[in-house]
Motif scaffolding. Structure first.
Motif, PDB file in Angstrom:
ATOM      1  N   LYS A  48       0.835  -1.207   0.000  1.00  9.36           N
ATOM      2  CA  LYS A  48       0.000   0.000   0.000  1.00  9.36           C
ATOM      3  C   LYS A  48       0.870   1.258   0.000  1.00  9.36           C
ATOM      4  CE  LYS A  48      -3.949   2.254   0.514  1.00  9.36           C
ATOM      5  NZ  LYS A  48      -3.472   3.613   0.663  1.00  9.36           N
ATOM      6  N   ARG A  49       1.925   1.255   0.798  1.00  5.24           N
ATOM      7  CA  ARG A  49       2.815   2.417   0.858  1.00  5.24           C
ATOM      8  C   ARG A  49       3.487   2.664  -0.486  1.00  5.24           C
ATOM      9  NH1 ARG A  49       4.172   5.905   2.356  1.00  5.24           N
ATOM     10  NH2 ARG A  49       5.995   5.993   3.699  1.00  5.24           N
ATOM     11  N   LEU A  50       3.927   1.589  -1.130  1.00  5.91           N
ATOM     12  CA  LEU A  50       4.588   1.742  -2.426  1.00  5.91           C
ATOM     13  C   LEU A  50       3.621   2.224  -3.502  1.00  5.91           C
ATOM     14  CD1 LEU A  50       6.911  -1.401  -2.457  1.00  5.91           C
ATOM     15  CD2 LEU A  50       7.592   0.988  -2.212  1.00  5.91           C
ATOM     16  N   GLN A  51       2.379   1.733  -3.444  1.00  7.35           N
ATOM     17  CA  GLN A  51       1.384   2.177  -4.417  1.00  7.35           C
ATOM     18  C   GLN A  51       1.055   3.660  -4.226  1.00  7.35           C
ATOM     19  OE1 GLN A  51       0.163   0.441  -7.050  1.00  7.35           O
ATOM     20  NE2 GLN A  51      -0.706   2.429  -7.641  1.00  7.35           N
ATOM     21  N   ASP A  52       0.917   4.055  -2.953  1.00 10.01           N
ATOM     22  CA  ASP A  52       0.662   5.470  -2.665  1.00 10.01           C
ATOM     23  C   ASP A  52       1.830   6.336  -3.141  1.00 10.01           C
ATOM     24  OD1 ASP A  52      -1.722   4.748  -1.546  1.00 10.01           O
ATOM     25  OD2 ASP A  52      -1.017   4.867   0.534  1.00 10.01           O
ATOM     26  N   PHE A  53       3.045   5.825  -2.941  1.00  7.12           N
ATOM     27  CA  PHE A  53       4.221   6.573  -3.383  1.00  7.12           C
ATOM     28  C   PHE A  53       4.213   6.732  -4.896  1.00  7.12           C
ATOM     29  CE2 PHE A  53       8.539   6.578  -5.071  1.00  7.12           C
ATOM     30  CZ  PHE A  53       9.075   7.679  -4.424  1.00  7.12           C
ATOM     31  N   SER A  54       3.896   5.653  -5.594  1.00 10.82           N
ATOM     32  CA  SER A  54       3.864   5.699  -7.053  1.00 10.82           C
ATOM     33  C   SER A  54       2.817   6.702  -7.541  1.00 10.82           C
ATOM     34  CB  SER A  54       3.558   4.308  -7.613  1.00 10.82           C
ATOM     35  OG  SER A  54       3.441   4.348  -9.029  1.00 10.82           O
ATOM     36  N   ASP A  55       1.614   6.650  -6.941  1.00 16.82           N
ATOM     37  CA  ASP A  55       0.559   7.589  -7.338  1.00 16.82           C
ATOM     38  C   ASP A  55       0.987   9.030  -7.080  1.00 16.82           C
ATOM     39  OD1 ASP A  55      -0.979   5.475  -8.085  1.00 16.82           O
ATOM     40  OD2 ASP A  55      -2.240   5.469  -6.287  1.00 16.82           O
ATOM     41  N   ALA A  56       1.596   9.244  -5.912  1.00 16.05           N
ATOM     42  CA  ALA A  56       2.014  10.605  -5.556  1.00 16.05           C
ATOM     43  C   ALA A  56       3.089  11.117  -6.515  1.00 16.05           C
ATOM     44  CB  ALA A  56       2.521  10.646  -4.121  1.00 16.05           C
ATOM     45  N   ALA A  57       4.020  10.233  -6.900  1.00 12.69           N
ATOM     46  CA  ALA A  57       5.103  10.639  -7.797  1.00 12.69           C
ATOM     47  C   ALA A  57       4.556  11.048  -9.167  1.00 12.69           C
ATOM     48  CB  ALA A  57       6.114   9.506  -7.949  1.00 12.69           C
ATOM     49  N   TRP A  58       3.662  10.217  -9.716  1.00 13.54           N
ATOM     50  CA  TRP A  58       3.086  10.555 -11.017  1.00 13.54           C
ATOM     51  C   TRP A  58       2.208  11.808 -10.923  1.00 13.54           C
ATOM     52  CZ3 TRP A  58       5.579   8.847 -14.805  1.00 13.54           C
ATOM     53  CH2 TRP A  58       6.088   7.546 -14.853  1.00 13.54           C
ATOM     54  N   THR A  59       1.480  11.928  -9.816  1.00 12.30           N
ATOM     55  CA  THR A  59       0.639  13.120  -9.628  1.00 12.30           C
ATOM     56  C   THR A  59       1.495  14.374  -9.539  1.00 12.30           C
ATOM     57  OG1 THR A  59      -1.037  11.798  -8.475  1.00 12.30           O
ATOM     58  CG2 THR A  59      -1.112  14.201  -8.174  1.00 12.30           C
ATOM     59  N   THR A  60       2.614  14.252  -8.806  1.00 10.64           N
ATOM     60  CA  THR A  60       3.523  15.397  -8.678  1.00 10.64           C
ATOM     61  C   THR A  60       4.075  15.809 -10.038  1.00 10.64           C
ATOM     62  OG1 THR A  60       4.156  14.776  -6.439  1.00 10.64           O
ATOM     63  CG2 THR A  60       5.666  16.214  -7.634  1.00 10.64           C
ATOM     64  N   GLN A  61       4.448  14.814 -10.833  1.00 17.88           N
ATOM     65  CA  GLN A  61       4.982  15.141 -12.157  1.00 17.88           C
ATOM     66  C   GLN A  61       3.938  15.842 -13.021  1.00 17.88           C
ATOM     67  OE1 GLN A  61       5.217  12.338 -15.403  1.00 17.88           O
ATOM     68  NE2 GLN A  61       7.448  12.613 -15.517  1.00 17.88           N
ATOM     69  N   ALA A  62       2.725  15.294 -13.011  1.00 16.35           N
ATOM     70  CA  ALA A  62       1.670  15.898 -13.818  1.00 16.35           C
ATOM     71  C   ALA A  62       1.343  17.306 -13.318  1.00 16.35           C
ATOM     72  CB  ALA A  62       0.424  15.022 -13.790  1.00 16.35           C
ATOM     73  N   THR A  63       1.332  17.473 -11.998  1.00 11.20           N
ATOM     74  CA  THR A  63       1.049  18.794 -11.420  1.00 11.20           C
ATOM     75  C   THR A  63       2.143  19.785 -11.786  1.00 11.20           C
ATOM     76  OG1 THR A  63      -0.118  17.743  -9.570  1.00 11.20           O
ATOM     77  CG2 THR A  63       0.560  20.052  -9.294  1.00 11.20           C
ATOM     78  N   GLN A  64       3.398  19.316 -11.736  1.00 11.26           N
ATOM     79  CA  GLN A  64       4.506  20.199 -12.114  1.00 11.26           C
ATOM     80  C   GLN A  64       4.400  20.626 -13.570  1.00 11.26           C
ATOM     81  OE1 GLN A  64       8.119  18.155 -11.184  1.00 11.26           O
ATOM     82  NE2 GLN A  64       8.260  19.041  -9.136  1.00 11.26           N
ATOM     83  N   ARG A  65       4.018  19.715 -14.405  1.00 15.23           N
ATOM     84  CA  ARG A  65       3.853  20.075 -15.810  1.00 15.23           C
ATOM     85  C   ARG A  65       2.776  21.151 -15.965  1.00 15.23           C
ATOM     86  NH1 ARG A  65       2.992  14.891 -19.468  1.00 15.23           N
ATOM     87  NH2 ARG A  65       2.719  16.596 -20.988  1.00 15.23           N
ATOM     88  N   ALA A  66       1.712  21.014 -15.160  1.00 14.37           N
ATOM     89  CA  ALA A  66       0.652  22.016 -15.210  1.00 14.37           C
ATOM     90  C   ALA A  66       1.148  23.365 -14.701  1.00 14.37           C
ATOM     91  CB  ALA A  66      -0.549  21.550 -14.392  1.00 14.37           C
ATOM     92  N   ILE A  67       1.999  23.331 -13.650  1.00 16.53           N
ATOM     93  CA  ILE A  67       2.499  24.579 -13.062  1.00 16.53           C
ATOM     94  C   ILE A  67       3.507  25.245 -13.991  1.00 16.53           C
ATOM     95  CG2 ILE A  67       3.855  25.539 -11.171  1.00 16.53           C
ATOM     96  CD1 ILE A  67       2.597  23.425  -9.359  1.00 16.53           C
ATOM     97  N   PHE A  68       4.497  24.453 -14.445  1.00 17.33           N
ATOM     98  CA  PHE A  68       5.550  25.025 -15.285  1.00 17.33           C
ATOM     99  C   PHE A  68       5.031  25.450 -16.661  1.00 17.33           C
ATOM    100  CE2 PHE A  68       8.706  22.227 -12.789  1.00 17.33           C
ATOM    101  CZ  PHE A  68       8.749  23.174 -11.777  1.00 17.33           C
ATOM    102  N   GLY A  69       3.966  24.807 -17.101  1.00 14.12           N
ATOM    103  CA  GLY A  69       3.412  25.147 -18.406  1.00 14.12           C
ATOM    104  C   GLY A  69       2.178  26.021 -18.326  1.00 14.12           C
ATOM    105  N   ARG A  70       1.934  26.639 -17.157  1.00 18.65           N
ATOM    106  CA  ARG A  70       0.699  27.401 -16.978  1.00 18.65           C
ATOM    107  C   ARG A  70       0.626  28.620 -17.885  1.00 18.65           C
ATOM    108  NH1 ARG A  70       0.145  31.427 -13.273  1.00 18.65           N
ATOM    109  NH2 ARG A  70      -1.736  30.403 -12.483  1.00 18.65           N
ATOM    110  N   GLU A  71       1.776  29.077 -18.389  1.00 11.85           N
ATOM    111  CA  GLU A  71       1.778  30.218 -19.294  1.00 11.85           C
ATOM    112  C   GLU A  71       1.991  29.801 -20.745  1.00 11.85           C
ATOM    113  OE1 GLU A  71       0.948  33.088 -18.212  1.00 11.85           O
ATOM    114  OE2 GLU A  71       0.972  32.518 -16.095  1.00 11.85           O
ATOM    115  N   ASP A  72       2.055  28.485 -20.990  1.00 12.61           N
ATOM    116  CA  ASP A  72       2.329  27.977 -22.335  1.00 12.61           C
ATOM    117  C   ASP A  72       1.125  27.158 -22.793  1.00 12.61           C
ATOM    118  OD1 ASP A  72       3.195  26.548 -24.600  1.00 12.61           O
ATOM    119  OD2 ASP A  72       5.281  26.656 -23.946  1.00 12.61           O
ATOM    120  N   ALA A  73       0.355  27.711 -23.727  1.00 13.77           N
ATOM    121  CA  ALA A  73      -0.843  27.020 -24.196  1.00 13.77           C
ATOM    122  C   ALA A  73      -0.503  25.684 -24.842  1.00 13.77           C
ATOM    123  CB  ALA A  73      -1.587  27.916 -25.195  1.00 13.77           C
TER     124      ALA A  73
END
Length: 692
Positions: free
Chosen positions: A199-224
């Motif tokens: 369960k801990r490893l699955q949560d870690f995996s989900d969090a890592a992918w979520t963080t990456q996707a969120t970062q892409r949204a943040i870093f690309g927030r000014e790039d359509a």
């Protein structure tokens, strides 16, 4: 401790009662038997006592053994708890806990209990061992739990560090997740539950992918473009995150991305609208600049061009059209006035006959407006017109120098230089260019200075200005510009320029005529003007303006017919002189004196001449009416011949009259009509003489 019943054993027999019996044979036998029974009884009692003593000794040993075992258990339990606390606090590493525990237990002395039967001794020894074994088991549990907690902490710390690594830009999330999964076997070996680890490893995996996707949204927030790609990765069935994120997380992040995309689109539209609005305002500014006829500086055009960098294509095209319009307007403005008119007429005719674009019509309108504005500026402020065309500035006039006679020449030199510039402009643009040697703000400053000065100071300042200019034409030009703000001062200034001229105020047959020099008249006029402005004796009575105006109009008759502006200035000058003269003569009546009024008219305006009885005009100031009529006849003859009029006109001067234009220029009239030359234009004459 259990007490062993002692019975009556151990009690003393020193006070036992003595039995008195009779001795007989039969009795002896009985005695013998009794003695024997007594011996048996004693032996029984002794054995019973010994047994009782043994039981008591065994019971005591048993009690001691029980207490000793309890004491041992307490010491072992205390040592166990102490070691457990030390492990929990970290003062003793759990890896060393067993050895230190055994060392501590070994130091606890096991009491030796004497008198224990062998079975009890065995039981006692087993109790001690059980206590040791129980403590050892407890310590094993403590160490095991500590090891598990340590590994769990290490596991959590590792996941935390890996989580930080996964949160760094450009991190390889797949590789990070694999490193996290490498801890699973070790965690299970350490006793962690497999389900918990998974369960801990699955949560870690989900969090890592979520963080990456969120970062892409943040870093690309000014790039359509980046947001569009992220939307695809989140929403498509084969998208990058299809098998990496839970649907709930994907949908939540996808919603944010789509909202941000819409915000960017709205902002881009608003930015474009703002850029176009700003560009439109600049176009309006450019239109005003072009229409003014003043060319924009290179810096201005560079600044304007920068505004259109983000404007729409249509506005950029309009800006380029303005560049061409500016070029065309400036080319037209460099033409002589007649050629400008011809150009505009031809362009408008071509537009009406052949048609054209709206842009062409607008550009033609701007050109016409620029020509009109330039012509207006050329006539009213020729110095500014010239400076704008040459790309320079007009050097400010040093008016303060007029207060110092030794420095007044600087103002004169500047005015002479300006007059030379205007003369050159007249050669190029025609005689319509006014001799406006003062800038508007300078004319106002000079008028304000005059208002604050006394009459004497005004006379001195005007004299210094006249001396400094050394040119009546330039001095008169200054006075004309001063006239709108201070008409009387300007009029007095022009009179003061006629230094040697004088007027005859009263004619006498048998005595000398009463005359007044130009400077005296100017001084009296300036003093009267100050009184009229309330700067003198407030108690000095003045004729009401209405009464004075009526008397002036009655006295001058048709002298100013058709010239209301000239009549108003003349009335102000005459009233100022009249007031100054009344003050000098001490007249406090406050009533209009007709004789003084007539003298004031002559002093301020000059002599009135009725040429050939065909209309009154003013002779040039300082010229007598008789001398003036002679000059008029000579000028008429010359002008009529120049206009190619017949001799019947040239030789018939007495049939004509005059209509005043200026101090020395006149229309020739015939009745109520102007006399026209061969070209159809009204005939004018100019009086150049200055004699009496």
């Amino acid at each position: 401790m259990a007490r062993i019943p002692m019975g009556n054993f151990g009690q003393g027999s020193t006070t036992a009662p003595v039995a008195h019996t009779r001795v007989s044979g039969q009795g002896l036998d009985a005695v013998s038997r009794a003695v024997g029974d007594l011996a048996n009884t004693g032996m029984q009692l002794a054995g019973r006592y010994q047994h009782q003593q043994d039981e008591e000794a065994e019971g005591l040993a048993r009690a001691k053994a029980a207490n000793a075992q309890l004491d041992y258990e307490l010491q072992v339990d205390n040592a166990t708890r102490t070691m457990e606390d030390d492990v929990a606090t970290g003062s003793v590493p759990y890896a060393e806990a067993q050895a230190r525990y055994q060392e501590a237990i070994g130091k606890i002395e096991v009491p030796a209990i004497a008198g224990l039967p062998e079975p009890l001794q065995l039981a006692y020894n087993r109790g001690i061992e059980r206590t040791k074994a129980g403590g050892a088991q407890t310590m094993e549990r403590v160490v095991r739990n500590a090891r598990r907690a340590d590994f769990k902490g290490q596991f959590d710390a590792a996941l935390d560090k890996l989580g930080k690594i996964s949160g760094m830009p450009g991190a390889d999330i797949g590789a990070v997740i694999e490193r996290a999964r490498a801890f699973a076997p070790l965690a299970q070996q350490a006793g962690l539950d497999q389900a918990v680890v998974s369960k801990r490893l699955q949560d870690f995996s989900d969090a890592a992918w979520t963080t990456q996707a969120t970062q892409r949204a943040i870093f690309g927030r000014e790039d359509a473009g980046q947001l569009k790609q992220l939307e695809q990765d989140l929403s498509a069935a084969d998208g990058y995150y299809a098998d990496k994120l839970d649907p709930e997380k994907r949908n939540a992040l996808l919603s944010q991305v789509m909202i941000r995309q819409q915000a960017l689109q709205d902002r881009a539209e608003r930015t474009a609208d703002r850029a176009d609005a700003k560009a439109q305002r600049v176009l309006d500014q450019i239109d005003r600049q072009i229409a003014s006829g003043v060319p924009g500086t290179p810096e201005m055009w560079t600044s304007w061009a920068g505004v259109f960098a983000d404007a729409s294509g249509d506005l950029k095209q309009q800006f380029n059209e303005r560049l061409q319009s500016e070029k065309e307007v400036q080319e037209v403005l460099r033409m002589p006035a007649d050629q400008q008119a011809t150009y505009l007429q031809k362009a408008e005719a071509e537009l009406m006959t052949k048609g054209g674009t709206v842009a062409r019509k607008q550009n033609l309108d701007r050109t016409r407006a620029a020509v009109e504005s330039a012509q207006k500026q050329l006539k009213e402020t020729p110095l500014l017109f010239n400076a704008s065309r040459e790309g320079g500035e007009v050097e400010p006039l040093k008016l303060e120098a007029l207060a110092d006679p030794t420095s007044a020449w600087e103002v004169g030199a500047q005015l002479q230089e300006r007059a030379a510039t205007i003369d050159a402009m007249r050669k190029r643009y025609g005689s319509d260019v006014q001799m406006a040697v003062l800038l508007p703000q300078e004319a106002k400053a000079l008028a304000d200075t005059m208002k604050k000065s006394t009459a004497t100071q005004q006379v001195d300042m005007l004299a210094q200005l006249r001396t400094a200019t050394m040119d009546d034409k330039v001095f008169s030009a200054v006075m004309q510009q001063l006239s709108p703000d201070e008409p009387v001062v300007a009029y007095a200034g022009m009179l003061s320029a006629k230094e040697r001229a004088a007027v005859t105020l009263q004619k006498h047959t048998f005595s000398a005529n009463v005359t007044a020099g130009a400077r005296d008249v100017a001084a009296t006029m300036l003093e009267g003007n100050r009184l009229l402005q309330g700067k003198g004796d407030n108690k000095f009575p003045l004729p009401p303006e209405r009464d004075f105006r009526e008397a002036f109009t009655s006295a001058t008759g048709t002298l100013f017919s058709g010239r209301p502006g000239a009549a108003d200035v003349a009335m102000q000058a005459v009233r100022a002189y009249y007031t100054g003269q009344s003050s000098a003569e001490g007249d406090h009546s406050g009533e209009v004196d007709p004789k003084r009024l007539q003298r004031a008219i002559t002093a301020a305006l000059g002599e009135v001449a009725d040429v050939n009885g065909n209309g009154e005009v003013l002779a040039p100031w300082g010229m007598s009416a008789d001398y003036f009529e002679d000059e008029v006849e000579t000028a008429f003859t010359q002008a009529a011949r120049a206009a190619q009029l017949p001799d019947s006109v040239v030789n018939n001067f007495g049939a004509y009259g005059l209509r005043q234009i200026g101090e020395r220029t006149f229309y020739v009239t015939r009745g109520r009509e102007f006399l026209a030359g061969k070209d159809g234009k009204p005939l004018t004459i100019t009086i150049t003489g200055s004699g009496r």
